[in-house]
Design a protein around this motif. Structure first.
Motif, PDB file in Angstrom:
ATOM      1  N   THR A   1       0.721  -1.128   0.049  1.00 46.34           N
ATOM      2  CA  THR A   1       0.069   0.064  -0.005  1.00 46.34           C
ATOM      3  C   THR A   1       0.712   1.186  -0.163  1.00 46.34           C
ATOM      4  OG1 THR A   1      -1.565  -1.129   1.319  1.00 46.34           O
ATOM      5  CG2 THR A   1      -1.807   1.121   1.274  1.00 46.34           C
ATOM      6  N   LEU A   2       0.862   1.957  -1.005  1.00 43.63           N
ATOM      7  CA  LEU A   2       1.554   3.372  -1.172  1.00 43.63           C
ATOM      8  C   LEU A   2       0.817   4.463  -0.443  1.00 43.63           C
ATOM      9  CD1 LEU A   2       2.619   2.940  -4.889  1.00 43.63           C
ATOM     10  CD2 LEU A   2       3.962   2.206  -2.967  1.00 43.63           C
ATOM     11  N   LYS A   3       1.482   5.206   0.276  1.00 46.46           N
ATOM     12  CA  LYS A   3       0.949   6.318   0.923  1.00 46.46           C
ATOM     13  C   LYS A   3       1.931   7.493   0.337  1.00 46.46           C
ATOM     14  CE  LYS A   3       0.083   3.751   5.298  1.00 46.46           C
ATOM     15  NZ  LYS A   3      -1.329   3.457   5.203  1.00 46.46           N
ATOM     16  N   THR A   4       1.331   8.743   0.726  1.00 43.44           N
ATOM     17  CA  THR A   4       1.906   9.849   0.435  1.00 43.44           C
ATOM     18  C   THR A   4       3.097  10.312   1.219  1.00 43.44           C
ATOM     19  OG1 THR A   4      -0.247  11.024  -0.201  1.00 43.44           O
ATOM     20  CG2 THR A   4       1.541  12.342   0.315  1.00 43.44           C
ATOM     21  N   PRO A   5       4.179  10.708   0.449  1.00 43.84           N
ATOM     22  CA  PRO A   5       5.569  10.855   1.315  1.00 43.84           C
ATOM     23  C   PRO A   5       5.321  12.012   2.078  1.00 43.84           C
ATOM     24  CG  PRO A   5       5.763  10.944  -1.212  1.00 43.84           C
ATOM     25  CD  PRO A   5       4.440  10.683  -0.990  1.00 43.84           C
ATOM     26  N   SER A   6       5.942  11.755   3.197  1.00 45.35           N
ATOM     27  CA  SER A   6       6.085  12.628   4.372  1.00 45.35           C
ATOM     28  C   SER A   6       7.149  13.847   4.252  1.00 45.35           C
ATOM     29  CB  SER A   6       6.222  12.248   5.688  1.00 45.35           C
ATOM     30  OG  SER A   6       7.455  11.534   5.716  1.00 45.35           O
TER      31      SER A   6
END
Length: 65
Positions: free
Chosen positions: A5-10
Protein backbone atom coordinates in the motif's frame (compact mmCIF):
# COMPACT_ATOMS: atom_id res chain seq x y z
CA UNK A 1 2.31 -12.25 -1.62
CA UNK A 2 1.25 -9.26 0.46
CA UNK A 3 0.08 -6.24 -1.53
CA UNK A 4 2.04 -3.04 -0.98
CA UNK A 5 0.00 0.00 0.00
CA UNK A 6 1.56 3.27 -1.13
CA UNK A 7 1.10 6.37 0.99
CA UNK A 8 1.85 10.01 0.34
CA UNK A 9 5.50 10.75 1.17
CA UNK A 10 6.05 12.75 4.34
CA UNK A 11 9.16 14.39 2.89
CA UNK A 12 10.74 15.01 -0.49
CA UNK A 13 13.99 16.75 -1.25
CA UNK A 14 16.35 17.17 -4.18
CA UNK A 15 19.81 15.78 -3.47
CA UNK A 16 22.95 15.40 -5.54
CA UNK A 17 24.08 11.87 -6.37
CA UNK A 18 26.53 10.32 -8.81
CA UNK A 19 24.91 8.12 -11.48
CA UNK A 20 27.10 5.45 -13.08
CA UNK A 21 26.32 2.73 -15.61
CA UNK A 22 28.24 -0.51 -15.07
CA UNK A 23 28.41 -3.50 -17.42
CA UNK A 24 27.62 -6.82 -15.77
CA UNK A 25 27.16 -10.42 -16.92
CA UNK A 26 29.08 -13.32 -18.46
CA UNK A 27 27.24 -13.32 -21.79
CA UNK A 28 25.43 -16.62 -21.28
CA UNK A 29 21.66 -17.25 -21.17
CA UNK A 30 21.54 -17.40 -17.37
CA UNK A 31 23.76 -14.30 -16.97
CA UNK A 32 23.40 -12.01 -20.01
CA UNK A 33 25.57 -8.93 -20.48
CA UNK A 34 23.59 -5.85 -19.50
CA UNK A 35 23.98 -2.32 -18.19
CA UNK A 36 23.29 -1.71 -14.50
CA UNK A 37 22.44 1.78 -13.20
CA UNK A 38 24.11 2.66 -9.90
CA UNK A 39 23.60 5.70 -7.69
CA UNK A 40 26.40 6.79 -5.35
CA UNK A 41 26.75 9.42 -2.64
CA UNK A 42 29.43 12.05 -3.09
CA UNK A 43 31.53 10.27 -0.44
CA UNK A 44 31.54 6.97 -2.37
CA UNK A 45 28.72 4.98 -0.72
CA UNK A 46 26.51 2.89 -3.05
CA UNK A 47 22.94 4.10 -2.43
CA UNK A 48 20.92 2.14 -4.99
CA UNK A 49 21.30 -0.15 -7.97
CA UNK A 50 18.90 -1.02 -10.82
CA UNK A 51 19.76 -4.37 -12.42
CA UNK A 52 16.82 -5.38 -14.62
CA UNK A 53 17.80 -9.07 -14.81
CA UNK A 54 18.37 -9.43 -11.06
CA UNK A 55 15.14 -7.54 -10.34
CA UNK A 56 13.21 -9.91 -12.64
CA UNK A 57 14.71 -12.93 -10.83
CA UNK A 58 13.64 -11.52 -7.46
CA UNK A 59 10.11 -10.90 -8.76
CA UNK A 60 9.59 -13.92 -11.02
CA UNK A 61 12.13 -16.53 -9.91
CA UNK A 62 15.52 -17.55 -11.28
CA UNK A 63 16.03 -17.58 -15.05
CA UNK A 64 16.22 -21.09 -16.53
CA UNK A 65 19.74 -22.23 -17.33
Amino acid sequence: MEELTLKTPSKAELIEVIHTVATRGKGVHSDPIRNVDQYWSKDGKLLAEKDTIRDMEVTHGEIEK
